[in-house]
Design a protein around this motif. Sequence first.
Motif, PDB file in Angstrom:
ATOM      1  N   ALA A  46     -82.062 -62.161 -50.498  1.00  0.00           N
ATOM      2  CA  ALA A  46     -83.280 -62.883 -51.331  1.00  0.00           C
ATOM      3  C   ALA A  46     -82.673 -63.622 -52.011  1.00  0.00           C
ATOM      4  O   ALA A  46     -83.644 -64.699 -52.648  1.00  0.00           O
ATOM      5  N   GLN A  47     -81.473 -64.071 -52.309  1.00  0.00           N
ATOM      6  CA  GLN A  47     -80.892 -64.941 -53.159  1.00  0.00           C
ATOM      7  C   GLN A  47     -81.084 -66.496 -52.629  1.00  0.00           C
ATOM      8  O   GLN A  47     -80.507 -67.595 -53.180  1.00  0.00           O
ATOM      9  N   VAL A  48     -80.930 -66.307 -51.936  1.00  0.00           N
ATOM     10  CA  VAL A  48     -81.499 -68.082 -50.383  1.00  0.00           C
ATOM     11  C   VAL A  48     -83.619 -68.286 -50.497  1.00  0.00           C
ATOM     12  O   VAL A  48     -83.453 -68.694 -49.938  1.00  0.00           O
ATOM     13  N   LEU A  49     -84.049 -67.626 -51.047  1.00  0.00           N
ATOM     14  CA  LEU A  49     -85.004 -67.391 -50.856  1.00  0.00           C
ATOM     15  C   LEU A  49     -85.512 -68.486 -52.777  1.00  0.00           C
ATOM     16  O   LEU A  49     -85.256 -67.756 -53.363  1.00  0.00           O
ATOM     17  N   HIS A  50     -86.422 -69.283 -52.820  1.00  0.00           N
ATOM     18  CA  HIS A  50     -87.186 -69.625 -53.501  1.00  0.00           C
ATOM     19  C   HIS A  50     -87.293 -69.564 -54.753  1.00  0.00           C
ATOM     20  O   HIS A  50     -88.264 -68.367 -54.111  1.00  0.00           O
ATOM     21  N   PRO A  51     -86.797 -69.614 -55.444  1.00  0.00           N
ATOM     22  CA  PRO A  51     -87.880 -68.429 -57.121  1.00  0.00           C
ATOM     23  C   PRO A  51     -89.304 -68.813 -56.722  1.00  0.00           C
ATOM     24  O   PRO A  51     -89.387 -67.845 -57.316  1.00  0.00           O
ATOM     25  N   LEU A  77     -86.623 -71.887 -47.930  1.00  0.00           N
ATOM     26  CA  LEU A  77     -85.136 -70.925 -47.559  1.00  0.00           C
ATOM     27  C   LEU A  77     -84.328 -71.893 -48.286  1.00  0.00           C
ATOM     28  O   LEU A  77     -84.732 -72.994 -46.974  1.00  0.00           O
ATOM     29  N   ARG A  78     -83.351 -71.092 -48.253  1.00  0.00           N
ATOM     30  CA  ARG A  78     -82.297 -72.354 -48.853  1.00  0.00           C
ATOM     31  C   ARG A  78     -81.315 -72.367 -47.921  1.00  0.00           C
ATOM     32  O   ARG A  78     -80.299 -71.431 -48.004  1.00  0.00           O
ATOM     33  N   GLY A  82     -77.796 -77.021 -49.385  1.00  0.00           N
ATOM     34  CA  GLY A  82     -79.071 -76.648 -50.708  1.00  0.00           C
ATOM     35  C   GLY A  82     -80.322 -76.903 -50.999  1.00  0.00           C
ATOM     36  O   GLY A  82     -80.865 -76.640 -52.045  1.00  0.00           O
ATOM     37  N   MET A  83     -80.948 -77.622 -49.242  1.00  0.00           N
ATOM     38  CA  MET A  83     -81.852 -77.747 -49.744  1.00  0.00           C
ATOM     39  C   MET A  83     -82.959 -76.814 -48.820  1.00  0.00           C
ATOM     40  O   MET A  83     -82.737 -76.161 -48.132  1.00  0.00           O
ATOM     41  N   TYR A  84     -83.866 -76.360 -49.839  1.00  0.00           N
ATOM     42  CA  TYR A  84     -85.180 -75.377 -49.483  1.00  0.00           C
ATOM     43  C   TYR A  84     -86.254 -76.131 -48.011  1.00  0.00           C
ATOM     44  O   TYR A  84     -86.808 -77.306 -48.329  1.00  0.00           O
ATOM     45  N   ARG A  85     -86.090 -75.478 -47.476  1.00  0.00           N
ATOM     46  CA  ARG A  85     -87.018 -75.445 -46.351  1.00  0.00           C
ATOM     47  C   ARG A  85     -88.141 -74.475 -45.906  1.00  0.00           C
ATOM     48  O   ARG A  85     -87.810 -72.823 -45.749  1.00  0.00           O
ATOM     49  N   TRP A  86     -89.189 -74.879 -45.485  1.00  0.00           N
ATOM     50  CA  TRP A  86     -90.428 -74.199 -45.111  1.00  0.00           C
ATOM     51  C   TRP A  86     -90.024 -73.035 -44.443  1.00  0.00           C
ATOM     52  O   TRP A  86     -89.429 -73.444 -42.620  1.00  0.00           O
ATOM     53  N   HIS A  87     -89.927 -71.809 -44.231  1.00  0.00           N
ATOM     54  CA  HIS A  87     -90.194 -71.404 -42.543  1.00  0.00           C
ATOM     55  C   HIS A  87     -91.162 -69.976 -43.086  1.00  0.00           C
ATOM     56  O   HIS A  87     -91.854 -69.918 -43.548  1.00  0.00           O
ATOM     57  N   LEU A  88     -91.262 -69.907 -41.079  1.00  0.00           N
ATOM     58  CA  LEU A  88     -92.848 -68.595 -40.939  1.00  0.00           C
ATOM     59  C   LEU A  88     -91.725 -67.775 -40.760  1.00  0.00           C
ATOM     60  O   LEU A  88     -90.881 -67.172 -39.803  1.00  0.00           O
ATOM     61  N   ALA A  89     -92.519 -66.582 -41.364  1.00  0.00           N
ATOM     62  CA  ALA A  89     -91.243 -65.156 -41.521  1.00  0.00           C
ATOM     63  C   ALA A  89     -92.430 -63.798 -40.386  1.00  0.00           C
ATOM     64  O   ALA A  89     -93.800 -64.195 -40.847  1.00  0.00           O
ATOM     65  N   ARG A  90     -91.947 -63.466 -39.723  1.00  0.00           N
ATOM     66  CA  ARG A  90     -93.018 -62.488 -39.115  1.00  0.00           C
ATOM     67  C   ARG A  90     -91.731 -61.156 -38.676  1.00  0.00           C
ATOM     68  O   ARG A  90     -90.783 -61.241 -38.523  1.00  0.00           O
ATOM     69  N   ALA A  91     -92.493 -60.407 -38.894  1.00  0.00           N
ATOM     70  CA  ALA A  91     -91.642 -59.056 -38.496  1.00  0.00           C
ATOM     71  C   ALA A  91     -92.647 -58.293 -38.122  1.00  0.00           C
ATOM     72  O   ALA A  91     -93.958 -57.400 -38.656  1.00  0.00           O
ATOM     73  N   ALA A  92     -92.560 -56.561 -37.230  1.00  0.00           N
ATOM     74  CA  ALA A  92     -93.439 -55.408 -36.921  1.00  0.00           C
ATOM     75  C   ALA A  92     -92.539 -54.566 -37.272  1.00  0.00           C
ATOM     76  O   ALA A  92     -91.252 -54.353 -36.725  1.00  0.00           O
ATOM     77  N   ARG A  93     -93.086 -53.446 -37.230  1.00  0.00           N
ATOM     78  CA  ARG A  93     -92.148 -52.092 -36.998  1.00  0.00           C
ATOM     79  C   ARG A  93     -91.841 -51.672 -36.155  1.00  0.00           C
ATOM     80  O   ARG A  93     -92.436 -51.523 -35.189  1.00  0.00           O
ATOM     81  N   LEU A  94     -90.416 -51.440 -35.874  1.00  0.00           N
ATOM     82  CA  LEU A  94     -89.908 -50.627 -34.700  1.00  0.00           C
ATOM     83  C   LEU A  94     -90.450 -49.283 -34.288  1.00  0.00           C
ATOM     84  O   LEU A  94     -89.902 -48.140 -34.866  1.00  0.00           O
ATOM     85  N   ARG A  95     -90.019 -48.929 -33.311  1.00  0.00           N
ATOM     86  CA  ARG A  95     -90.673 -47.380 -33.267  1.00  0.00           C
ATOM     87  C   ARG A  95     -90.007 -46.970 -32.597  1.00  0.00           C
ATOM     88  O   ARG A  95     -87.708 -46.979 -32.420  1.00  0.00           O
TER      89      ARG A  95
END
Length: 538
Positions: A46-51, A77-78, A82-95
Amino acid sequence: MITAVAEILPQLVWTADAAGSVDYANLQWSEYTGLPSSEVVGAGWAQVLHPDDTERTWAIWREAVRQQTPYEITYRLRRHDGMYRWHLARAARLRAPQDEKPRWFGTCTDIHDQKRFEDSQRLLVESSRVLAASFDLRRTLPTVATMMASWFRGYCLIDLIVGDRLERVAAAHCDPDKQALMEEMRGFSPGDDRRSPLWRIITSRQVEVCNTITEDVIQRGTKSDRHAEVSRALGGTGYIIAPLIAGGRAVGSLMIGATSGEPFEEIDARPVEELGYRMAIAVANARAFTEALEANRLKDEFLAIVSHELRTPLNAMRGWMSLLRAAKLTEEQKVHALDVIDRNIGTQTQLVEDLLDISRIVSGRMRLSVHPVDLESIVNAAIDSVKPAAAAKEIRLKSAIDVPDGWIHGDPDRLQQVLWNLLSNAIKFTPRGGEVDVIVRRAKGQAELIVTDTGQGINQDFLPHVFDRFRQGDGTTTRSFGGLGLGLAIVRHLAELHGGTVTAHSDGEGHGATFTLSLPAGSAAARRVDAPEAASAG
């Protein structure tokens, strides 16, 4: 198996528990963020997540876990630089077996360029809508400046070229607490200081991007201690400046300032440049609309004046003709009546001639019959023609002609028309007992004729328009002086047809006026060679 696949994927791959604690991140994650794997696990990622995205990210994560639905979000994400860039985050629950804690498998895909492009297109569409909504630049440009400041999370300055100066018309900051400083920045427009970075961009017609605002940059871009102080208080860390160009003409500049510390990228310059182009078109259209309204107003005003000026001599002639028909006038009164009628016929003839001349000028059909001409004789003839009008107002008419070789090439009739217009204008606007001086001399290969009067002078606001067609200092039909306002426009055009110029100077109302006519000077030799040809041509 999962980790083996994850290591060959280009995305950032991770697994985490329901609390969002990461227990695995692939090599790409470490390479992208610059953090070793040991610092990523747990909540270290989370430290690289934009505030600004932190609260939203955790809220959506908790909701996805609670609802047992796939997790999807865009955040910044940083990167390791040092530059922040936009990301698409996706996640699903593992069986997993029921006795194991649930785990989530996720990826982060860099969509920065795509998102910035899509966002910039929305910004351009919305800005264009605002610009097209009204020709009132005082309303549209500040609105667009506010939109740009908000989108770039910084500030925006818009300057337009007015005459030979660069004037600030809009200034906005994304932080409402800084808007007072922006209002003060409006007072620091570049004006005519061509050393300003904004003028430099207008001259080069190239977009400029700066990601390091040093003290030296501030000093070179400001023109006073207070200006520099305000610039520092804005907290700028970089800027983009784009020229406003439409139809090949520069009309101003657009500046975006960053305050977040994030550097501008090439993709950021594109919407600024494009908006600068659209803004320039809007400015050009608004100015054209304003000019059209003014031209329409002048046309209506001119038609009213023409009607008035043509009606006045007709009314006088009609009145005296009625008296003549009634045969009730004495011989002396009959002579006076005929004089009045003759004078008004001359007045009306001159009005019609002026209208015809303007028609020839507008249509490009004005032609000259050029011969070697003795300027001194033309000046004397023009002075003689206005002496009665000067004497009637007890105006002293003085002349100083110093042109030993006063031959020029020109149309004698048109040159006399020019001089008569200048002299009659001077007499018209000079009060009783005043003075009109005429000076003729040679200066730098030119023959100069200077007409100076002690009349009412010319208002400084009107002075730049004194040679415009249909323009008068007082355009009402109840004004003190008659005329159509065409004489000086005809003078300027005839002077230019002769390869010369005419200028006007006045220190303001009540201080008289000076008109200077400059014509290319000929020579006695040219007269001797050309005169026979002119004679044979006649």
